[in-house]
Structures are given as structure tokens and as C-alpha cells.
Design an enzyme around this catalytic site. Structure first.
Site, short mmCIF file in Angstrom:
data_model
loop_
_atom_site.label_atom_id
_atom_site.label_comp_id
_atom_site.label_asym_id
_atom_site.label_seq_id
_atom_site.Cartn_x
_atom_site.Cartn_y
_atom_site.Cartn_z
N MET A 1 0.70 -1.29 -0.10
CA MET A 1 -0.05 -0.15 -0.03
C MET A 1 0.89 1.20 0.06
SD MET A 1 -2.67 -1.37 -0.12
CE MET A 1 -3.82 -2.90 0.25
N HIS B 1 -4.18 -5.57 -8.55
CA HIS B 1 -5.17 -4.82 -8.22
C HIS B 1 -6.41 -5.31 -8.18
CE1 HIS B 1 -6.53 -0.48 -7.77
NE2 HIS B 1 -7.66 -1.01 -8.64
N GLU C 1 -7.71 -12.82 -7.84
CA GLU C 1 -6.46 -12.30 -7.27
C GLU C 1 -5.49 -13.57 -7.12
OE1 GLU C 1 -6.09 -9.24 -4.51
OE2 GLU C 1 -8.15 -8.77 -4.76
C1 GAR Z 1 -5.48 -7.18 -2.09
O1 GAR Z 1 -7.03 -7.22 -2.61
C2 GAR Z 1 -4.85 -6.36 -3.23
O2 GAR Z 1 -5.36 -6.60 -4.40
C3 GAR Z 1 -5.16 -5.17 -2.67
O3 GAR Z 1 -5.18 -5.01 -1.20
C4 GAR Z 1 -5.41 -6.44 -0.91
C5 GAR Z 1 -4.30 -7.12 -0.06
O4 GAR Z 1 -4.44 -8.23 0.64
N1 GAR Z 1 -3.98 -4.25 -3.25
C6 GAR Z 1 -4.29 -2.77 -3.69
O5 GAR Z 1 -5.25 -2.27 -3.34
C7 GAR Z 1 -3.18 -2.49 -4.10
N2 GAR Z 1 -3.61 -1.07 -4.94
P1 GAR Z 1 -3.60 -9.32 1.06
O6 GAR Z 1 -2.59 -8.52 2.02
O7 GAR Z 1 -4.30 -10.50 1.72
O8 GAR Z 1 -2.80 -9.90 0.00
#
Ligand code: GAR
Length: 207
Positions: free
Chosen positions: A94, A113, A184
Site C-alpha cells: 500500500m 489490483h 487475485e
Molecule cells: C488485495 O485485495 C490487493 O489486491 C489489494 O489489497 C489487498 C491485499 O490483501 N491491493 C491494492 O489495493 C493495491 N493497490 P492481502 O494482503 O491479503 O494480499
């Protein structure tokens, strides 16, 4: 001897996408690359525990401790060099990386994303906010995108996308979970393999 691309995974939170990559290494979906380092920009992120449980070196590098974006990115670069990293995967990372960093790794950084880019992406669109925006717009189809990372936030070339249906009664949390499960966790390991394989070819590890 078969050699693999050395991967660093950058994380900030729970690390379910990191887990999908670790699982993909075990089940053979990710066979041309090996995760050699996990780096979090948030202390105590559960993703670090996942790395440790799997014997992967885990690092915490915070912007606050480094004092500036430049020092933060210099420390990241140092870790990449020390671990001979070929390829960087942003998995729920992030923080926005500047051109000073991204230009060092052209076509060697990818990001997952949680929407179908170009919808609901760019600055301010991260994590649950993306799903809140999709629901408030009223889209019936959303999904996830894996793309290369350059100096434009969420603007690099798209590698893979997968669509997911929005259902009546979805909350941002329910939709986030469905997008993770149906998109994802599937396309991120597949895209990581695709890029790893290309690196192995370029390095002459495979022909
Ligand atoms: C996921 O949904 C990823 O796609 C998003 O944050 C989440 C993290 O989950 N990423 C973004 O929004 C980046 N712009 P995780 O820590 O369980 O993988």
C-alpha cells in the site's frame, strides 16, 4: 542445474496474495521463480509471519524509520541487491513507489489490483476503497488485474485480468473476498510464473 528467477514480494497487510504465491510454489504453478525475500512497509504485518512460517527471509522497512521516500527506496534497493532479486511482486503493498525506484526494474515489477483496470484505479484506490467505489458506482462485473509497475500509479502494461460478478447484497468486504478467491489468488501466481519464465529464458536458464 535448473536455476530460477529470484523473487521479492512486497506486502503491507494480511498477505493472502503472498500465501497464494507460496502455495503456487508448492503445487508447481510457480516453478520458474522462487520467493527469496518478503518485505513489509508496516511493522507487525501478518504477511511477515506467513513468510517466517515458510522459512522465507522477512524484512520490515518503514518510511517513518527511513525518514524520507528516497531513503526508504534506497533501503529497498539494498535488500534487492543483497538477495540478488530479479523480479519484484507487489502483493497488497500500500505504498506508491517513485520513478527513482521503478526505473531500476523495467518490466521487473508487477502488482495485483482488485478491479478491472482502467476502472477504480490510481491514487486513493486501494484495498477496500476499490470495492466501495465499485459498489457505489453500481457495476455488475468487477475483477482483478495484474500489471507491470512503472512511474504511473496502476498505469503499467496489463499482464492478466479476470472478471468476477457483483451480487445483490454485496458489501465491500464480501466483494473483496470473492474477488480474491475467484481472481487475485489465481492470476497473481500465473502472472508471476509468466514473468519468471521469461526472465529464466533471458538469462539462458531454459531455452
Ligand atoms: C488485495 O485485495 C490487493 O489486491 C489489494 O489489497 C489487498 C491485499 O490483501 N491491493 C491494492 O489495493 C493495491 N493497490 P492481502 O494482503 O491479503 O494480499
Amino acid at each position: 542445474m535448473l536455476t530460477k528467477a529470484n523473487i521479492a514480494v512486497l506486502v503491507s497487510g494480511g498477505g493472502t496474495n503472498l500465501q497464494a504465491l507460496i502455495d503456487a510454489q508448492s503445487n508447481g504453478v510457480l516453478k520458474s521463480g522462487e520467493i527469496k525475500a518478503v518485505i513489509s512497509n508496516r511493522a507487525g504485518a501478518y504477511a511477515l509471519t506467513r513468510a517466517e512460517k515458510n522459512g522465507i527471509p522477512a524484512f520490515t522497512v518503514t518510511k517513518k524509520e527511513c525518514g524520507s521516500q528516497q531513503a526508504f527506496e534506497e533501503r529497498l534497493t539494498e535488500i534487492m541487491k543483497e538477495n540478488k532479486i530479479d523480479f519484484i511482486v507487489l502483493a497488497g503493498f500500500m505504498s506508491i513507489l517513485s520513478e527513482n525506484f521503478t526505473a531500476q526494474f523495467p518490466s521487473r515489477i508487477i502488482n495485483v489490483h482488485p478491479s478491472l483496470i482502467p476502472s477504480f484505479c490510481g491514487k486513493g484506490f486501494y484495498g477496500l476503497h476499490v470495492h466501495e467505489a465499485a459498489l457505489s458506482y453500481g457495476v455488475k462485473i468487477t475483477g482483478a488485474t495484474v500489471h507491470f509497475v512503472n512511474e504511473v500509479c496502476d498505469g503499467g502494461k496489463i499482464i492478466m485480468q479476470k472478471a468476477v460478478e457483483v451480487e445483490d447484497g454485496d458489501t465491500p468486504e464480501i466483494l473483496q473476498k470473492r474477488v480474491m478467491e475467484q481472481a487475485e489468488w489465481i492470476i497473481l501466481p500465473q502472472a508471476a510464473e509468466k514473468v519468471s519464465e521469461k526472465i529464466c529464458r533471458q538469462k539462458g536458464f531454459i531455452s
